[in-house]
Design a protein around this motif. Structure first.
Motif, PDB file in Angstrom:
ATOM      1  N   VAL A 149       0.794  -0.983   0.051  1.00  8.35           N
ATOM      2  CA  VAL A 149       0.064   0.070   0.086  1.00  8.35           C
ATOM      3  C   VAL A 149       0.748   1.252   0.041  1.00  8.35           C
ATOM      4  CG1 VAL A 149      -1.743   1.418   1.522  1.00  8.35           C
ATOM      5  CG2 VAL A 149      -1.974  -1.183   0.881  1.00  8.35           C
ATOM      6  N   LYS A 150       2.011   1.309   0.714  1.00  4.50           N
ATOM      7  CA  LYS A 150       2.794   2.490   0.661  1.00  4.50           C
ATOM      8  C   LYS A 150       3.513   2.648  -0.466  1.00  4.50           C
ATOM      9  CE  LYS A 150       4.203   1.766   5.597  1.00  4.50           C
ATOM     10  NZ  LYS A 150       5.364   1.584   6.396  1.00  4.50           N
ATOM     11  N   THR A 151       3.702   1.542  -1.277  1.00  2.00           N
ATOM     12  CA  THR A 151       4.256   1.763  -2.701  1.00  2.00           C
ATOM     13  C   THR A 151       3.185   2.265  -3.440  1.00  2.00           C
ATOM     14  OG1 THR A 151       5.792  -0.312  -2.426  1.00  2.00           O
ATOM     15  CG2 THR A 151       5.347   0.342  -4.455  1.00  2.00           C
ATOM     16  N   LEU A 152       2.127   1.879  -3.519  1.00  2.00           N
ATOM     17  CA  LEU A 152       1.205   2.244  -4.395  1.00  2.00           C
ATOM     18  C   LEU A 152       0.639   3.751  -3.973  1.00  2.00           C
ATOM     19  CD1 LEU A 152      -1.270  -0.883  -4.847  1.00  2.00           C
ATOM     20  CD2 LEU A 152       0.629  -0.196  -6.230  1.00  2.00           C
ATOM     21  N   ASN A 153       0.813   4.220  -3.062  1.00  2.00           N
ATOM     22  CA  ASN A 153       0.506   5.604  -2.745  1.00  2.00           C
ATOM     23  C   ASN A 153       1.219   6.494  -3.416  1.00  2.00           C
ATOM     24  OD1 ASN A 153      -1.245   7.199  -1.040  1.00  2.00           O
ATOM     25  ND2 ASN A 153       0.234   7.524   0.592  1.00  2.00           N
ATOM     26  N   GLU A 154       2.256   6.179  -3.832  1.00  2.00           N
ATOM     27  CA  GLU A 154       3.231   6.836  -4.838  1.00  2.00           C
ATOM     28  C   GLU A 154       2.658   6.976  -6.368  1.00  2.00           C
ATOM     29  OE1 GLU A 154       6.898   5.388  -4.698  1.00  2.00           O
ATOM     30  OE2 GLU A 154       7.184   5.589  -2.610  1.00  2.00           O
ATOM     31  N   MET A 155       1.630   6.105  -6.752  1.00  2.00           N
ATOM     32  CA  MET A 155       1.002   6.099  -7.981  1.00  2.00           C
ATOM     33  C   MET A 155      -0.132   7.219  -7.872  1.00  2.00           C
ATOM     34  SD  MET A 155       2.736   3.654  -9.144  1.00  2.00           S
ATOM     35  CE  MET A 155       2.040   3.315 -10.574  1.00  2.00           C
ATOM     36  N   HIS A 156      -0.165   8.084  -9.040  1.00  2.00           N
ATOM     37  CA  HIS A 156      -1.040   9.279  -9.019  1.00  2.00           C
ATOM     38  C   HIS A 156      -2.092   8.831  -9.947  1.00  2.00           C
ATOM     39  CE1 HIS A 156       1.916  11.672  -7.279  1.00  2.00           C
ATOM     40  NE2 HIS A 156       2.841  11.535  -8.121  1.00  2.00           N
ATOM     41  N   SER A 157      -3.034   7.800  -9.548  1.00  2.00           N
ATOM     42  CA  SER A 157      -4.120   7.246 -10.091  1.00  2.00           C
ATOM     43  C   SER A 157      -4.796   6.485  -9.255  1.00  2.00           C
ATOM     44  CB  SER A 157      -3.646   6.449 -11.356  1.00  2.00           C
ATOM     45  OG  SER A 157      -4.590   5.779 -12.074  1.00  2.00           O
ATOM     46  N   ARG A 158      -6.035   6.348  -9.466  1.00  2.00           N
ATOM     47  CA  ARG A 158      -7.161   5.454  -8.963  1.00  2.00           C
ATOM     48  C   ARG A 158      -6.418   4.108  -9.138  1.00  2.00           C
ATOM     49  NH1 ARG A 158     -12.895   5.525  -9.921  1.00  2.00           N
ATOM     50  NH2 ARG A 158     -12.173   5.169 -12.191  1.00  2.00           N
ATOM     51  N   ILE A 159      -6.672   2.820  -8.213  1.00  2.00           N
ATOM     52  CA  ILE A 159      -6.110   1.744  -8.231  1.00  2.00           C
ATOM     53  C   ILE A 159      -7.242   0.910  -7.936  1.00  2.00           C
ATOM     54  CG2 ILE A 159      -4.532  -0.045  -7.346  1.00  2.00           C
ATOM     55  CD1 ILE A 159      -2.765   2.350  -6.694  1.00  2.00           C
ATOM     56  N   LEU A 160      -7.655  -0.097  -8.909  1.00  2.00           N
ATOM     57  CA  LEU A 160      -8.702  -1.082  -8.364  1.00  2.00           C
ATOM     58  C   LEU A 160      -8.081  -2.522  -7.659  1.00  2.00           C
ATOM     59  CD1 LEU A 160     -11.534  -2.146  -9.066  1.00  2.00           C
ATOM     60  CD2 LEU A 160     -10.765  -3.065 -11.268  1.00  2.00           C
ATOM     61  N   PHE A 161      -8.603  -2.897  -6.699  1.00  2.00           N
ATOM     62  CA  PHE A 161      -8.004  -3.910  -6.046  1.00  2.00           C
ATOM     63  C   PHE A 161      -9.190  -4.873  -6.319  1.00  2.00           C
ATOM     64  CE2 PHE A 161      -5.984  -0.651  -3.669  1.00  2.00           C
ATOM     65  CZ  PHE A 161      -4.684  -1.143  -3.566  1.00  2.00           C
ATOM     66  N   THR A 162      -8.710  -6.312  -6.627  1.00  2.00           N
ATOM     67  CA  THR A 162      -9.674  -7.310  -6.747  1.00  2.00           C
ATOM     68  C   THR A 162      -9.164  -8.567  -6.279  1.00  2.00           C
ATOM     69  OG1 THR A 162     -10.664  -8.801  -8.442  1.00  2.00           O
ATOM     70  CG2 THR A 162      -8.529  -7.909  -9.119  1.00  2.00           C
ATOM     71  N   SER A 163      -9.709  -9.360  -5.451  1.00  2.00           N
ATOM     72  CA  SER A 163      -9.547 -10.506  -4.779  1.00  2.00           C
ATOM     73  C   SER A 163     -10.613 -11.141  -3.825  1.00  2.00           C
ATOM     74  CB  SER A 163      -8.224 -10.138  -3.761  1.00  2.00           C
ATOM     75  OG  SER A 163      -7.923 -11.283  -2.884  1.00  2.00           O
ATOM     76  N   ASN A 164     -10.613 -12.525  -3.769  1.00  2.00           N
ATOM     77  CA  ASN A 164     -11.547 -13.215  -3.098  1.00  2.00           C
ATOM     78  C   ASN A 164     -11.101 -12.770  -1.565  1.00  2.00           C
ATOM     79  OD1 ASN A 164     -13.668 -14.474  -4.616  1.00  2.00           O
ATOM     80  ND2 ASN A 164     -12.305 -15.561  -5.734  1.00  2.00           N
ATOM     81  N   ASP A 165      -9.984 -12.162  -1.341  1.00  2.00           N
ATOM     82  CA  ASP A 165      -9.545 -12.198   0.113  1.00  2.00           C
ATOM     83  C   ASP A 165      -9.382 -10.873   0.415  1.00  2.00           C
ATOM     84  OD1 ASP A 165      -8.770 -15.188   0.357  1.00  2.00           O
ATOM     85  OD2 ASP A 165      -7.005 -14.572  -0.871  1.00  2.00           O
ATOM     86  N   LEU A 166     -10.387  -9.935  -0.121  1.00  7.50           N
ATOM     87  CA  LEU A 166     -10.352  -8.456   0.148  1.00  7.50           C
ATOM     88  C   LEU A 166     -10.741  -8.329   1.577  1.00  7.50           C
ATOM     89  CD1 LEU A 166     -12.462  -6.700  -2.819  1.00  7.50           C
ATOM     90  CD2 LEU A 166      -9.854  -6.137  -2.207  1.00  7.50           C
ATOM     91  N   ASN A 167     -11.598  -8.893   2.094  1.00 11.99           N
ATOM     92  CA  ASN A 167     -12.006  -8.642   3.311  1.00 11.99           C
ATOM     93  C   ASN A 167     -10.884  -8.896   4.610  1.00 11.99           C
ATOM     94  OD1 ASN A 167     -12.292 -11.566   2.849  1.00 11.99           O
ATOM     95  ND2 ASN A 167     -12.784 -11.776   4.910  1.00 11.99           N
ATOM     96  N   LEU A 168      -9.723  -9.603   4.268  1.00 14.67           N
ATOM     97  CA  LEU A 168      -8.624  -9.633   5.006  1.00 14.67           C
ATOM     98  C   LEU A 168      -7.673  -8.551   4.989  1.00 14.67           C
ATOM     99  CD1 LEU A 168      -7.849 -13.476   4.066  1.00 14.67           C
ATOM    100  CD2 LEU A 168      -9.052 -12.470   6.133  1.00 14.67           C
TER     101      LEU A 168
END
Length: 233
Positions: A149-168
């Motif tokens: 998440v810290k790495t992705l925070n440097e991206m200047h765009s929305r990020i779509l997360f997909t996983s059957n483990d999202l709740n975790l």
């Protein structure tokens, strides 16, 4: 070209049949049952329903991992055996790439698929569609979800997360990214075997003798064994 796709890399069992620009059929289940006794019956049922004989197949595509050590091995072994028997080419596709394509084909931003790897870790990567072609922005890896998440925070765009483990990991993602984080609907979280077939159709064929799953990390039992051997030396 008639393509059979096989995905057993996680709890989701996916079998797909693609004929040119037509999806002939898909079998998808997301249940905790042994893939080893279910894959071949699922393949046989789908092929019979679609009136496709083994000799009609032009190529096999398999989800090569990462994911469940046992699950990935089952799918790759069956795919290699079928390709060898039928004398047709085989291609492997990242299991994460399949998940990204299944949820993010029309998302305007980056896609981060992930599978839970326990102890706060995830298998993940970063992808983006450009002109309807999937591009890997960051390579598949095993990482702590908080560090990712810290790495992705440097991206200047929305990020779509997909996983059957999202709740975790959803809480960690929301805390670190706020409004930049978008979450796939539950109907988008199962990797689609038709996407796997489409992604692998044009990929270069692998060498059946040397092709192995991409586990990213050693299985825990193998890692413990290697550690024990180092201790003895």
């Amino acid at each position: 070209m008639k393509v059979l796709s096989i995905d057993t890399s996680n709890y989701v069992l996916g079998i797909g049949l693609l004929d040119g620009q037509t999806v002939l059929g898909e079998y998808i289940s997301n249940i905790k049952k042994n893939h080893s006794v279910r894959v071949m019956p699922a393949i046989q049922t789908l092929m019979e329903e679609c009136n496709i004989k083994p000799a009609d197949l032009s190529k096999i595509v398999v989800a090569e991992g990462p994911g469940s050590y046992t699950g990935v091995r089952i799918g790759v072994t069956i795919a290699k055996t079928m390709a060898w028997t039928l004398q047709i080419p085989l291609s492997g596709v990242s299991s994460l790439e399949v998940a990204a394509a299944s949820a993010g084909r029309y998302f305007d931003g980056y896609v981060s698929p992930f599978f839970d790897a326990r102890r706060g870790q995830i298998y993940t990567g970063l992808y983006k569609f450009e002109n309807q072609i999937m591009k890997a922005v960051k390579a598949d890896q095993l990482v702590m979800s908080a560090d990712w998440v810290k790495t992705l925070n440097e991206m200047h765009s929305r990020i779509l997360f997909t996983s059957n483990d999202l709740n975790l990991h959803e809480e960690v993602i929301k805390e670190g990214l706020g409004d930049k984080a978008v979450f796939a609907a539950i109907t988008e979280q199962n990797p689609r075997p038709a996407e796997l077939a489409l992604l692998g159709r044009e990929k270069e064929a692998v060498d059946l003798h040397t092709f192995v799953p991409n586990y990213i990390r050693l299985a825990e039992a193998e890692a413990n064994w290697l550690k024990a051997q180092e201790t003895k030396q």
